[in-house]
Design a protein around this motif. Structure first.
Motif, mmCIF file in Angstrom:
data_model
loop_
_atom_site.group_PDB
_atom_site.id
_atom_site.type_symbol
_atom_site.label_atom_id
_atom_site.label_comp_id
_atom_site.label_asym_id
_atom_site.label_seq_id
_atom_site.Cartn_x
_atom_site.Cartn_y
_atom_site.Cartn_z
ATOM 1 N N HIS A 253 -3.431 27.191 -41.735
ATOM 2 C CA HIS A 253 -3.743 28.268 -42.229
ATOM 3 C C HIS A 253 -3.971 28.993 -40.876
ATOM 4 N N GLN B 281 -8.328 30.596 -53.626
ATOM 5 C CA GLN B 281 -9.461 30.395 -52.609
ATOM 6 C C GLN B 281 -9.099 29.804 -51.517
ATOM 7 N N SER B 282 -8.780 28.702 -51.409
ATOM 8 C CA SER B 282 -8.148 28.022 -50.337
ATOM 9 C C SER B 282 -7.106 28.685 -49.522
ATOM 10 N N TYR C 70 -10.906 27.550 -47.158
ATOM 11 C CA TYR C 70 -12.205 27.137 -47.635
ATOM 12 C C TYR C 70 -12.198 26.758 -48.901
ATOM 13 N N ALA C 71 -12.882 25.751 -49.282
ATOM 14 C CA ALA C 71 -13.190 25.434 -50.860
ATOM 15 C C ALA C 71 -14.024 24.535 -50.519
ATOM 16 N N GLN D 212 -14.259 21.555 -55.592
ATOM 17 C CA GLN D 212 -12.971 22.092 -55.781
ATOM 18 C C GLN D 212 -11.961 21.296 -55.102
ATOM 19 N N ARG D 213 -12.185 20.622 -54.024
ATOM 20 C CA ARG D 213 -11.302 19.952 -53.072
ATOM 21 C C ARG D 213 -10.925 18.708 -54.003
ATOM 22 N N TYR E 270 -3.887 19.347 -47.217
ATOM 23 C CA TYR E 270 -5.214 19.565 -46.908
ATOM 24 C C TYR E 270 -5.590 19.582 -45.380
ATOM 25 N N TYR F 4 -7.525 23.864 -44.754
ATOM 26 C CA TYR F 4 -8.727 24.276 -44.467
ATOM 27 C C TYR F 4 -9.187 24.296 -43.072
#
Length: 525
Positions: free
Chosen positions: A57, A373-374, A379-380, A384-385, A407, A411
């Motif tokens: 990200h 949101q991720s 972020y979560a 949520q994850r 993942y 994040y």
């Protein structure tokens, strides 16, 4: 560049030393920095080997580069000599071994030192680099964690199971955290998890997040010029994450002053209008080592002790358990089980990652919010994850290799030592039960119980079959049926498997048919 081979101090000749600082070793309190040493060069570099091993990200890449640059500047301001290479610097070889060797040669270095890295691949790489150097080398502790690498392995030696609760209690006693006496926990209980499962329904009011407006424009241009592939975006080019120690302390103080009072109650809650709820958002600051776990826990516990009339023990214990318990536990599992851990796929799951993991475009409201949101914020929170995204991935039997990469890339706080044990272990049960005693799977009922994601969803959480039925319901029973042979001796799965046996054969056939449609055409749901 230092020209002289040795520097004399009080009549003693000191070895000219090169010290490497990795991007997640931004520990201002490390003993390395207590004294200014004229014979020492600190080496830091932004490298393609770190940006490219998975697609990250953009907020993650920018946050690490910003934090690294700030750290280097602060070291220089304190009189330390720092050799820093930006990502697109012409003299940056983009390969750690070449950078170290060249710096050693150019500066006539006599000793090379590094802090023990937290990722296995870097640990192996640095060992190999040192074997090929013809000067003295040394590895030192990063002075960050409560535990040493193999402390967990030693603690569980000879024991049949690696139960986190046992490790957590040992850690509480050893470090005197939330202890009324040497053997009695504060509040009379070790664990208040049963109190940490409330559904947030608009009250109490959630304070505004402690965010930042850090101009990322210059670094974004550099990333583009360097040709680094990322995903996601930074709204208005303003990064909202802490990238200095001062920033990180502000986030910690905000959590203690404004959020801790309700953290435990709602740490598992899900809500469409609240991304952060009462979560601290300290994980990036901690995983980059701008903050240590000890100073975070000390601050949180002190806040509780000073405000016992307002803050219940259950709020604080839930937070301490995540850091002193899970964080240290997961690191210990990582060093105990690697490198084999990264290849485990005990349930033989082989399906591909759906496209909507990269777009957030799905009719399932819970996944749309959690994945969206991720992608938006890098972020979560943990539920949520685990119980939305991870639950879906396990029920649809996605290859854990693909889940790991997603993942790890998405994040901002994801580094392999903490990501892979949570993902491949806790979430996907690919390790066969090393971390979790049973797979964390659920139907739509759990998601509905913990929040409002189901309220305005395209699907009905109460329906199991038919076009309007929530896919989680059919996927849940399909998964149990597909994996029943694997779990037949798992005592914690006994109740679920007994319910499966009682299912009407025709209903189960309909559930499995519906689930197969979802698995084969995930982006249509």
């Amino acid at each position: 560049m230092i020209q002289k081979k040795n520097t004399k101090t009080n009549g003693f000749e000191l070895m000219k030393t090169l010290r490497l600082i990795l991007g997640d070793q931004l520990n201002h309190k490390h003993s390395w920095f207590k004294n200014k040493e004229s014979n020492c060069i600190y080496l830091m570099a932004e490298m393609r080997q770190e940006t490219d091993y998975v697609i990250h990200h953009v907020q993650k890449v920018v946050a690490f580069f910003m934090a690294m640059r700030s750290f280097a500047e602060e070291l220089q301001d304190k009189g330390h000599t720092v050799s820093y290479f930006k990502i697109n610097a012409k003299e940056n070889p983009q390969e750690l071994s070449k950078l170290i060797q060249r710096t050693i040669t150019e500066n006539q270095i006599e000793k090379f030192e590094y802090q023990l890295p937290d990722e296995y691949r870097l640990d192996q790489q640095l060992k190999e680099i040192c074997q090929n150097l013809d000067i003295e080398t040394a590895a030192v502790d990063s002075e960050h964690f409560y535990t040493e690498r193999h402390e967990l392995a030693n603690f569980f030696e000879g024991k049949k199971s690696l139960l986190m609760e046992s490790f957590y209690r040992m850690m509480r006693k050893k470090h005197g955290v939330l202890m009324a006496s040497n053997s009695n926990p504060e509040g009379g209980k070790w664990n208040f998890d049963q109190s940490n499962r409330k559904k947030w329904q608009g009250n109490p009011e959630i304070p505004h997040e402690r965010g930042f407006r850090k101009d990322a424009s210059a670094i974004l241009v550099e990333l583009e010029e360097a040709g680094i592939e990322t995903f996601g975006n930074i709204p208005n080019n303003n990064l909202s994450w802490p990238t200095t120690r001062a920033d990180s302390l502000q986030v910690l103080n905000h959590f203690c002053d404004e959020l801790l009072v309700h953290f435990g109650d709602y740490q598992d809650a899900l809500h469409t209008s609240q991304k952060y709820l009462f979560h601290s958002r300290l994980s990036f600051a901690m995983n980059s080592k701008m903050l240590s776990p000890k100073e975070v826990i000390d601050k949180v516990v002190d806040t509780y002790l000073e405000n016992k009339n307002q803050i219940d023990i259950s709020q604080v214990e839930g937070f301490v358990r995540q850091i002193l318990g899970w964080r240290e536990y997961m690191r210990g599992i990582y060093w105990k089980e690697m490198p084999n851990y990264a290849t485990l796929n005990k349930l033989n799951n082989t399906n591909k990652l759906p496209e909507f993991f990269w777009t957030g475009k799905t009719k399932m409201n819970c996944l749309k919010h959690a994945i969206g949101q991720s992608l938006d914020d890098a972020y979560a929170h943990h539920i949520q994850r685990l119980m939305v995204i991870g639950n879906y991935a396990l029920l649809t039997q996605i290859n854990p290799d693909e889940i790991d990469k997603w993942y790890l890339g998405v994040y901002i706080d994801a580094l392999e030592w903490v990501e892979i044990t949570n993902t491949r272990g806790m979430s996907q049960f690919a390790d066969g039960g090393i971390v979790a005693t049973k797979p964390y799977v659920s139907s739509a009922n759990y998601i509905n119980k913990m929040g409002n994601y189901c309220k305005n969803c395209y699907y009905k959480h109460t329906q199991k079959t038919g076009e309007a039925a929530c896919p989680f319901n059919s996927l849940y029973w399909h998964f149990l049926d597909e994996k029943k042979e694997y779990f037949k001796d798992n005592q914690r799965m006994g109740m679920m498997l007994n319910l499966l046996k009682k299912k009407d054969a025709k209903e189960l056939e309909q559930l499995k048919e519906r689930a197969q449609q979802v698995i084969e055409n995930p982006d249509n749901f």
